[in-house]
Design a protein around this motif. Sequence first.
Motif, short mmCIF file in Angstrom:
data_model
loop_
_atom_site.label_atom_id
_atom_site.label_comp_id
_atom_site.label_asym_id
_atom_site.label_seq_id
_atom_site.Cartn_x
_atom_site.Cartn_y
_atom_site.Cartn_z
N GLU A 1 -4.18 19.70 -62.13
CA GLU A 1 -2.61 18.92 -62.30
C GLU A 1 -2.27 18.14 -61.25
N ALA A 2 -2.65 18.27 -59.84
CA ALA A 2 -2.08 17.51 -58.95
C ALA A 2 -3.06 15.99 -59.00
N MET A 3 -4.45 16.11 -59.34
CA MET A 3 -5.13 14.99 -59.49
C MET A 3 -4.61 14.03 -60.73
N ASN B 1 -3.29 7.39 -57.34
CA ASN B 1 -4.45 6.75 -56.41
C ASN B 1 -5.87 6.77 -57.18
N ASP B 2 -6.75 6.04 -56.64
CA ASP B 2 -8.05 5.99 -57.37
C ASP B 2 -8.89 7.06 -56.63
N LYS B 3 -9.22 7.15 -55.31
CA LYS B 3 -10.29 8.28 -54.61
C LYS B 3 -9.45 9.50 -54.04
N TRP B 4 -8.57 9.38 -53.24
CA TRP B 4 -7.58 10.49 -52.60
C TRP B 4 -6.37 10.61 -53.12
N THR B 5 -5.86 11.77 -53.41
CA THR B 5 -4.61 12.06 -53.70
C THR B 5 -3.62 12.00 -52.53
N GLU B 6 -2.34 11.96 -52.80
CA GLU B 6 -1.61 12.03 -51.61
C GLU B 6 -1.72 13.51 -51.08
N VAL B 7 -1.15 13.75 -49.67
CA VAL B 7 -1.38 15.17 -49.25
C VAL B 7 -0.61 16.11 -49.95
N GLN B 8 -1.42 17.22 -50.35
CA GLN B 8 -0.79 18.22 -51.16
C GLN B 8 0.09 19.17 -50.29
N ARG B 9 1.37 19.39 -50.31
CA ARG B 9 2.09 20.10 -49.53
C ARG B 9 1.76 21.42 -49.55
N HIS B 10 1.30 21.94 -50.39
CA HIS B 10 0.99 23.47 -50.62
C HIS B 10 -0.19 23.69 -50.17
N TYR B 11 -1.23 22.80 -50.17
CA TYR B 11 -2.56 23.21 -49.50
C TYR B 11 -2.77 22.31 -48.30
N ARG C 1 -3.42 19.14 -47.70
CA ARG C 1 -4.54 18.42 -47.42
C ARG C 1 -4.61 17.29 -48.64
N GLN C 2 -5.42 16.41 -48.54
CA GLN C 2 -5.77 15.54 -49.84
C GLN C 2 -6.87 16.18 -50.69
N LEU C 3 -7.00 15.49 -51.67
CA LEU C 3 -8.04 16.10 -52.55
C LEU C 3 -8.73 14.66 -53.09
N TRP C 4 -10.13 14.93 -53.18
CA TRP C 4 -10.89 13.96 -53.62
C TRP C 4 -10.81 13.97 -55.19
N LYS C 5 -10.47 12.75 -55.84
CA LYS C 5 -10.29 12.72 -57.10
C LYS C 5 -11.32 11.49 -57.72
N GLY C 6 -11.70 10.80 -57.04
CA GLY C 6 -12.83 9.65 -57.50
C GLY C 6 -14.18 10.18 -58.33
N PRO C 7 -14.86 9.24 -58.73
CA PRO C 7 -16.09 9.62 -59.20
C PRO C 7 -17.08 10.43 -58.34
#
Length: 497
Positions: A342-344, A349-359, A361-367
Amino acid sequence: MTNENVQETATPTPAGSVETVRKVYAADLREKDRVNTVFRVTKKEKVTARSGKVFLAMSLADKSGEVDARVFDKVDALEPAFQSGDYVLLTGSVIQFHGRTQIVVETVERLDPEPLDPKEFEPPPAPPPEAKAAAEAKPAPEARPAAEKAEKADARHEGGGGARAVGLIREIVTERVNDPFVKQLLVAFLDDPQVSAGLVVAPAAKGMHHAWRGGLAEHLLSVMRLTLRVADHYPMADRDLLLAGALLHDVMKVAEISPDKGFDYTDEGKLVGHLVMTAQKIREKTLAIPGFPPLLEQHITHLVIAHHGQLEYGSPKVPVTLEAHIVHALDSLDSRIASWLEAMQRDPNDKWTEVQRHYERQLWKGPVPTVRGRAPVEGGARRKSREEKRKARGDKAPQQGSVASAPAAEGAAQAPREEQPRPPRKERPPREERQAREERPPRPPREERPPREDRPPREERPPRDVSTLPKELTFKPFSTLTSIPPASKNGEGSSES
């Protein structure tokens, strides 16, 4: 549910008065809509699925067309309430099944046709084949109205999957649970009015995971499917207890979180919580099942009150059984994956999400950098396709070191080979010009053996003289044959004849 083509339809009440119901036409139904309107039944059939489950298959009509409908729950009670040709007031949810719109019916009420206009429920004539083929052609994306795109994006999760998930949950309980007491308990929960009414539309959380109408049923179904896979891998864990924990661990969120807009917590949810409410409901249901083993009730209750895993996360108990630990792990896995996706999906953004406050950290969402080359979600900022990138480079082949799939690389490598002409085959001369093969000489005939009667007869042996045979046979003991003779003075052993 927003539809422009909505009219008021008068329906009779049991007392004979007339009640006004908003008419929603079959052509305006969209996936995840809630339905409370009038149709005419054109077809009704009682069907037995391969799993043995019985359901009602119906076709409903109005002046905009026809739509399929199914009744999965309370079939025996609803089946005699109406017949084909009747006008019915029904409630339910709209889903997509094999690419076709379908209504999962929850309640059906037969209506008196007198106040209704029959012209509103006569389906239009079938179009000619040419017009039908043109209507079924998929429109180009740029031809779709912008408002329709925005409505689809805003209503990604409006509860349409909840009804289908509830039906699949009931099918798993019926077919995969073997213990009779566990099965009776789970069916009692599914038949409970509070659970059956709320499970179709309840969210699984306020905002963390599966936070949409029907998300709770989808989460429970996902965890149940995971337990079936884990039970195959760890046969020492009890499958029936795993399925019970997967279904019951969050089921009373139907009373903890309101399905209305905002998904606020109820008073009971704030004061008691779904863990305690589920434990209370387990005691209520087991008392109504004759002979329910107390130890089995305690194990199932432990699955529920320990599924948060840690005391600081709200569990009164930490997992102490193998099944409780597995249910906690799978619940955490499914909720975390859904939350990340859901966050992704929301992130631009293309590769990295914004910093997720709950976790934190940033999440990788690219290929992923493998031959698969796919991203976890399709959404957010639009990425250029390989074809677009290739055109931007002037139709050049992909550069060495760039991420490309194996089939594409093979195609690029094989292209120059196809341009090279093949050498002509060596033509064979016509059959009549070929040199004839040399004929082999015939084999010499084999020497014929003389006939049997021409062979010389065998010499007959004279009969054995019985007087020459010994009258008695004597044998030496085995010990004398295996004993070692003593050595002589000159080093030679003596032997006995």
